[in-house]
Scaffold this active site. Structure first.
Site, PDB file in Angstrom:
ATOM      1  N   CYS A   1      19.146   2.192   7.736  1.00  0.00           N
ATOM      2  CA  CYS A   1      19.722   1.145   8.581  1.00  0.00           C
ATOM      3  C   CYS A   1      20.977   0.541   7.953  1.00  0.00           C
ATOM      4  O   CYS A   1      21.374   0.893   6.846  1.00  0.00           O
ATOM      5  CB  CYS A   1      18.677   0.063   8.812  1.00  0.00           C
ATOM      6  SG  CYS A   1      18.427  -0.974   7.365  1.00  0.00           S
TER       7      CYS A   1
ATOM      8  N   TRP B   1      -6.792  12.671   8.115  1.00  0.00           N
ATOM      9  CA  TRP B   1      -5.385  12.735   8.524  1.00  0.00           C
ATOM     10  C   TRP B   1      -4.798  14.130   8.361  1.00  0.00           C
ATOM     11  O   TRP B   1      -3.606  14.321   8.508  1.00  0.00           O
ATOM     12  CB  TRP B   1      -4.577  11.690   7.769  1.00  0.00           C
ATOM     13  CG  TRP B   1      -4.913  11.542   6.321  1.00  0.00           C
ATOM     14  CD1 TRP B   1      -5.884  10.735   5.788  1.00  0.00           C
ATOM     15  CD2 TRP B   1      -4.313  12.214   5.214  1.00  0.00           C
ATOM     16  NE1 TRP B   1      -5.918  10.846   4.423  1.00  0.00           N
ATOM     17  CE2 TRP B   1      -4.966  11.752   4.039  1.00  0.00           C
ATOM     18  CE3 TRP B   1      -3.281  13.142   5.084  1.00  0.00           C
ATOM     19  CZ2 TRP B   1      -4.618  12.195   2.765  1.00  0.00           C
ATOM     20  CZ3 TRP B   1      -2.942  13.584   3.815  1.00  0.00           C
ATOM     21  CH2 TRP B   1      -3.610  13.114   2.674  1.00  0.00           C
TER      22      TRP B   1
ATOM     23  N   CYS C   1      20.282  -1.136   4.613  1.00  0.00           N
ATOM     24  CA  CYS C   1      20.179  -0.152   3.544  1.00  0.00           C
ATOM     25  C   CYS C   1      21.563   0.386   3.186  1.00  0.00           C
ATOM     26  O   CYS C   1      21.872   0.600   2.013  1.00  0.00           O
ATOM     27  CB  CYS C   1      19.228   0.978   3.931  1.00  0.00           C
ATOM     28  SG  CYS C   1      17.496   0.472   3.815  1.00  0.00           S
TER      29      CYS C   1
ATOM     30  N   CYS D   1      14.647   4.663   4.753  1.00  0.00           N
ATOM     31  CA  CYS D   1      15.289   3.922   5.843  1.00  0.00           C
ATOM     32  C   CYS D   1      16.798   4.160   5.780  1.00  0.00           C
ATOM     33  O   CYS D   1      17.355   4.328   4.701  1.00  0.00           O
ATOM     34  CB  CYS D   1      14.972   2.429   5.718  1.00  0.00           C
ATOM     35  SG  CYS D   1      15.709   1.434   7.035  1.00  0.00           S
TER      36      CYS D   1
ATOM     37  N   ASN E   1       0.844  -1.192   0.000  1.00  0.00           N
ATOM     38  CA  ASN E   1       0.000   0.000   0.000  1.00  0.00           C
ATOM     39  C   ASN E   1       0.876   1.237   0.000  1.00  0.00           C
ATOM     40  O   ASN E   1       1.772   1.356   0.840  1.00  0.00           O
ATOM     41  CB  ASN E   1      -0.914   0.015   1.228  1.00  0.00           C
ATOM     42  CG  ASN E   1      -2.008   1.055   1.099  1.00  0.00           C
ATOM     43  OD1 ASN E   1      -2.855   0.944   0.209  1.00  0.00           O
ATOM     44  ND2 ASN E   1      -1.963   2.076   1.926  1.00  0.00           N
ATOM     45  N   GLU E   2       0.621   2.090  -0.923  1.00  0.00           N
ATOM     46  CA  GLU E   2       1.310   3.380  -0.970  1.00  0.00           C
ATOM     47  C   GLU E   2       2.781   3.252  -0.572  1.00  0.00           C
ATOM     48  O   GLU E   2       3.226   3.835   0.420  1.00  0.00           O
ATOM     49  CB  GLU E   2       0.577   4.409  -0.105  1.00  0.00           C
ATOM     50  CG  GLU E   2      -0.796   4.729  -0.648  1.00  0.00           C
ATOM     51  CD  GLU E   2      -1.452   5.942  -0.002  1.00  0.00           C
ATOM     52  OE1 GLU E   2      -1.109   6.279   1.149  1.00  0.00           O
ATOM     53  OE2 GLU E   2      -2.316   6.555  -0.652  1.00  0.00           O
TER      54      GLU E   2
ATOM     55  N   GLU F   1      -8.463   5.815  11.687  1.00  0.00           N
ATOM     56  CA  GLU F   1      -9.259   6.305  10.562  1.00  0.00           C
ATOM     57  C   GLU F   1     -10.757   6.232  10.829  1.00  0.00           C
ATOM     58  O   GLU F   1     -11.569   6.249   9.913  1.00  0.00           O
ATOM     59  CB  GLU F   1      -8.854   5.562   9.286  1.00  0.00           C
ATOM     60  CG  GLU F   1      -7.418   5.927   8.935  1.00  0.00           C
ATOM     61  CD  GLU F   1      -6.962   5.555   7.537  1.00  0.00           C
ATOM     62  OE1 GLU F   1      -7.319   4.451   7.088  1.00  0.00           O
ATOM     63  OE2 GLU F   1      -6.243   6.358   6.921  1.00  0.00           O
ATOM     64  N   LYS F   2     -11.138   6.212  12.104  1.00  0.00           N
ATOM     65  CA  LYS F   2     -12.565   6.036  12.404  1.00  0.00           C
ATOM     66  C   LYS F   2     -13.403   7.228  11.954  1.00  0.00           C
ATOM     67  O   LYS F   2     -14.595   7.112  11.754  1.00  0.00           O
ATOM     68  CB  LYS F   2     -12.793   5.731  13.891  1.00  0.00           C
ATOM     69  CG  LYS F   2     -12.295   6.778  14.856  1.00  0.00           C
ATOM     70  CD  LYS F   2     -12.520   6.287  16.280  1.00  0.00           C
ATOM     71  CE  LYS F   2     -11.813   7.153  17.308  1.00  0.00           C
ATOM     72  NZ  LYS F   2     -10.342   7.152  17.160  1.00  0.00           N
TER      73      LYS F   2
ATOM     74  N   HIS G   1     -12.561   8.963   9.188  1.00  0.00           N
ATOM     75  CA  HIS G   1     -12.329   9.172   7.754  1.00  0.00           C
ATOM     76  C   HIS G   1     -13.632   8.914   7.005  1.00  0.00           C
ATOM     77  O   HIS G   1     -14.380   7.999   7.326  1.00  0.00           O
ATOM     78  CB  HIS G   1     -11.246   8.207   7.254  1.00  0.00           C
ATOM     79  CG  HIS G   1     -10.706   8.565   5.904  1.00  0.00           C
ATOM     80  ND1 HIS G   1     -11.432   8.405   4.743  1.00  0.00           N
ATOM     81  CD2 HIS G   1      -9.517   9.111   5.535  1.00  0.00           C
ATOM     82  CE1 HIS G   1     -10.688   8.815   3.716  1.00  0.00           C
ATOM     83  NE2 HIS G   1      -9.529   9.257   4.163  1.00  0.00           N
TER      84      HIS G   1
ATOM     85  N   GLU H   1      -7.944   5.158  -5.160  1.00  0.00           N
ATOM     86  CA  GLU H   1      -8.588   5.707  -3.957  1.00  0.00           C
ATOM     87  C   GLU H   1      -8.909   7.176  -4.158  1.00  0.00           C
ATOM     88  O   GLU H   1      -8.125   7.917  -4.747  1.00  0.00           O
ATOM     89  CB  GLU H   1      -7.645   5.647  -2.739  1.00  0.00           C
ATOM     90  CG  GLU H   1      -7.353   4.288  -2.194  1.00  0.00           C
ATOM     91  CD  GLU H   1      -6.421   4.371  -0.972  1.00  0.00           C
ATOM     92  OE1 GLU H   1      -6.425   5.391  -0.266  1.00  0.00           O
ATOM     93  OE2 GLU H   1      -5.676   3.400  -0.752  1.00  0.00           O
TER      94      GLU H   1
HETATM   95  C1  GLA Z   1      -4.241   6.314   1.940  1.00  0.00           C
HETATM   96  C2  GLA Z   1      -4.179   4.834   2.256  1.00  0.00           C
HETATM   97  C3  GLA Z   1      -5.425   4.282   2.837  1.00  0.00           C
HETATM   98  C4  GLA Z   1      -6.081   5.261   3.773  1.00  0.00           C
HETATM   99  C5  GLA Z   1      -6.311   6.553   3.059  1.00  0.00           C
HETATM  100  C6  GLA Z   1      -7.054   7.581   3.870  1.00  0.00           C
HETATM  101  O1  GLA Z   1      -4.517   6.575   0.653  1.00  0.00           O
HETATM  102  O2  GLA Z   1      -3.785   4.073   1.151  1.00  0.00           O
HETATM  103  O3  GLA Z   1      -5.080   3.085   3.496  1.00  0.00           O
HETATM  104  O4  GLA Z   1      -5.269   5.443   4.875  1.00  0.00           O
HETATM  105  O5  GLA Z   1      -5.062   7.091   2.727  1.00  0.00           O
HETATM  106  O6  GLA Z   1      -7.157   8.800   3.181  1.00  0.00           O
HETATM  107 ZN    ZN Z   2      16.804  -0.150   5.926  1.00  0.00          ZN
END
Ligand code: GLA
Ligand code: ZN
Length: 675
Positions: free
Chosen positions: A161, A320, A164, A159, A153-154, A360-361, A363, A312
């Site tokens: 360390c 956030w 790295c 890093c 994800n994203e 994220e409750k 969001h 998304e």
């Molecule tokens: C990102 C993440 C999601 C979520 C959204 C909320 O895009 O990929 O998991 O956290 O932000 O905006």
């Molecule tokens: Zn590292």
């Protein structure tokens, strides 16, 4: 691993839906939610994004029962599925393995917590993530309705360390071959930086080269190379997972959700590995539709022949940020169609139902905590859900943009960490600023690498192209020789790929093409500006950075009207006999940028700020998107058209009125094609 686009099955339905975390709900809630979601047009859900701790609860122990369970009602409803690998967040037990968590810029080894937190060079993480990806593919490769694999994800984050550091040294050895070559290209004689062994090299961090945070380095090239290396290390993690998936699932497209103008990864270097380029669009406050359009084109331009998906966007608000504005009625629909106008072949949300707990409750989600279906958000999502079905016929359609904007991660990185001439020109903001007036005139752009084949475009924008070696300059020169007008300017051509200033007149390898030389560049603090006088007598202001331009083989178009260099050229044009080259030496204000474009385009007309017009070609039709972002507009149709959203037909010459946030998607059959 370059994908063969022809081999890829298309989803039966235009994917609409998105991230769904049903693991937190009992079976009866899942069933009710899915029914409600289906009723409002959701046909696709993304599952499993952060499920690693459930799937792999202890070393060597795997348990797919929860995923099986949440898949069951989705499968029962015949929905399309984007199945994610869970590697965006490692399980708590794994974080106790020595090399898995990251070491931050200050040199602190992190403990378990948050997400997107694994060291990309960690042998443990690499092996475990490939393992879980392979097991998922083995188990679920023939799921009915599986339309894509979504890796991690994203991807992002840095890093510092030991793994790295070791990976960096290997990467450098491969890149430079010998230490002598590295010392030469890194210019290490300066400040006594000679490396006597590859072991001398350490990641550039707060403990080594950086003296004021990540943007302030005492040694730009090591920082530039470290960013390149980290981007590659993350890509390697992606590739390992993809290879593992491919062993069991040879032809389901594989993607990773990118983030548009994200500084952490040189996405161009990832492009070959992505069967679908997907991205998450969360426009910041103040980032207008022009910038979002650029971001879509940046993503589309990574792989113009492969599909682009909007993976998304929020159906309502984010959580956030310090402020999380609601989208006014109609804005979500407008943003969705803007994505489709720029080529999105899926429009998905984060998320299907609001979480009960954790960060994220609050969001935005399609279904709120009470799972109401009589909310404004649900009504809008349902309307869009009914409309986007029509977008299936746009799959594979193309834009025929005559203009291209060059975006380059090396320039972005190098410019923003440069000591001098200024630290107050954020790379993407500057590109957005200069692009805005083209956007207001309805001139669509492709967003490409300055190293792409640019011949054939009428107009090329290469602002703040900080990194320009001889080959890059030659590439731009070829496009100009083929007839393109080029617009470039301050903070371009300042360094080569090794972050060394060329021993040439500024703008370096671009100087002959621009027909100018710049001997001095003034940089002034916020609040100081200079008058700019155009040849026709109009004036505007400029701020921040001021090149003192000497035309060598170019005409001055504007000069400075104030400062000790009043009378010195600020903007020039060189006529090459093929294309023309404009050099903009100062950071012009909005009025100045409008004058600039009037001069480049030879017209002051045709500006319709607030109305975006995008044309896409399908095999048998031209589709005109009218996106009213702001204000009221009247548009005269140049051909008989049908609105894909309403079914309304209009004769050629019809006048349409649109008021923001309105959208029209008008299909006009190409000559000879059936209506
Ligand atoms: C990102 C993440 C999601 C979520 C959204 C909320 O895009 O990929 O998991 O956290 O932000 O905006
Ligand atoms: Zn590292």
């Amino acid at each position: 691993m370059t994908a063969d686009p022809a081999a890829r099955p298309l989803p039966a339905l235009f994917p609409y839906g998105g991230d769904y975390c049903p693991e937190q709900w009992p079976a009866e809630v899942r069933a009710a939610d899915l029914d409600a979601l289906q009723d409002i047009g959701v046909n696709t859900v993304t599952l499993g994004v952060f499920l690693w701790s459930s799937l792999h609860p202890a070393p060597g122990v795997y348990d797919f029962s929860l995923l099986d369970e949440i898949l069951e009602p989705v499968l029962a409803r015949g929905m399309q599925i984007v199945l994610a690998t869970p590697t965006g967040a490692h399980p708590a037990w794994m974080a106790r393995t020595a090399d898995v968590t990251r070491v931050d810029f200050e040199g602190r080894r992190h403990l378990f917590g948050a997400r997107h937190n694994s060291c990309p060079s960690s042998a443990t993480f690499r092996a475990e993530s490939a393992e879980i990806a392979g097991l998922l593919a083995q188990r679920y490769h023939d799921l009915p309705g599986l339309v894509a694999w979504h890796i991690g994800n994203e991807f992002g984050g840095m890093c510092y360390c030991e793994s790295c550091a070791a990976g960096f040294r290997r990467w450098l050895q491969e890149k430079y071959g010998t230490l002598e070559e590295l010392n030469r290209r890194w210019y290490t004689l300066f400040w006594g930086h000679t490396m006597h062994s590859f072991e001398d090299i350490v990641p550039p961090s707060a403990l080594s080269e950086h003296w004021n945070g990540p943007a302030y380095t005492a040694f730009q090239i090591i920082t530039l190379d470290y960013r390149r290396f980290q981007s590659e290390a993350l890509r390697e993690c992606f590739r390992l997972e993809k290879q593992a998936i491919r062993r069991h699932s040879p032809d389901v497209p594989v993607t990773a959700n990118l983030m548009g103008f994200f500084p952490g990864i040189d996405y161009r270097r990832w492009a070959d590995d992505l069967d679908i380029v997907s991205w998450d669009n969360y426009p910041r406050i103040g980032h207008g539709p022009g910038r979002v359009a650029l971001a879509h084109e940046l993503m589309k331009g990574l792989a113009p022949d492969r599909p682009m998906w909007l993976m998304e966007q929020t159906p309502s608000q984010t959580a956030w940020r310090p402020d999380n504005p609601l989208q006014e009625p109609g804005l979500l629909r407008l943003r969705t169609w803007q994505a489709i106008a720029h080529g999105a072949e899926a429009t998905l949300y984060f998320q299907m139902r609001a979480s009960r707990g954790a960060s994220e409750k609050f969001h935005g989600a399609i279904l709120n905590h009470a799972a109401r279906t009589d909310t404004r958000v649900v009504r809008e999502v349902a309307q869009i859900g009914a409309e986007v079905r029509a977008a299936a016929q746009l799959r594979g359609s193309r834009t025929e943009h005559r203009a291209a904007v060059c975006v380059d991660w090396d320039s972005w990185w190098s410019l923003e960490m440069s000591d001098g001439p200024t630290r107050r020109v954020p790379y993407v903001d500057e590109i957005t600023r200069i692009h805005q007036d083209l956007f207001d005139r309805g001139i669509g752009v492709d967003v490409l690498s300055p190293d792409a084949d640019l011949t054939g475009y009428d107009l090329i924008l290469a602002p703040v192209l900080f990194v320009t070696g001889p080959e890059r300059a030659a590439n731009l020169e070829r496009a100009v020789a083929a007839g393109a007008d080029l617009v470039t300017g301050f903070l371009s051509g300042r360094v080569d790929e090794d972050d060394q200033a060329p021993t040439l007149d500024v703008p370096g390898h671009l100087a002959p093409l621009c027909g100018i030389r710049v001997d001095e560049t003034d940089s002034q603090p916020e609040g100081v500006d200079r008058e700019i006088r155009w040849a026709d007598g109009t004036t505007c202001r400029a701020d921040t950075v001021f090149d003192l331009v000497t035309p060598v083989d170019a005409e001055p178009l504007a000069d400075y009207g104030s400062g000790f260099y009043a009378g010195t050229a600020a903007v020039t044009r060189r006529d090459t006999g093929a294309g023309r080259v404009f050099y903009v030496g100062a950071r012009l204000d909005e009025a100045g940028l409008r004058t600039l474009w009037d001069q480049v385009l030879g017209t002051a007309e045709d500006r319709a700020p607030g109305l975006e017009r995008v044309r896409r070609r399908t095999e048998d039709a031209e589709v005109l998107f009218l996106l009213a972002h702001d204000g009221a507009h009247r548009v005269v149709l140049d051909g008989a058209s049908t609105d894909l959203l309403t079914g309304d037909s209009f004769p050629a010459g019809a006048v349409l009125s649109l008021c923001a946030p309105e959208v029209r998607v008008l299909r006009r059959p190409l000559d000879g094609a059936p209506a």
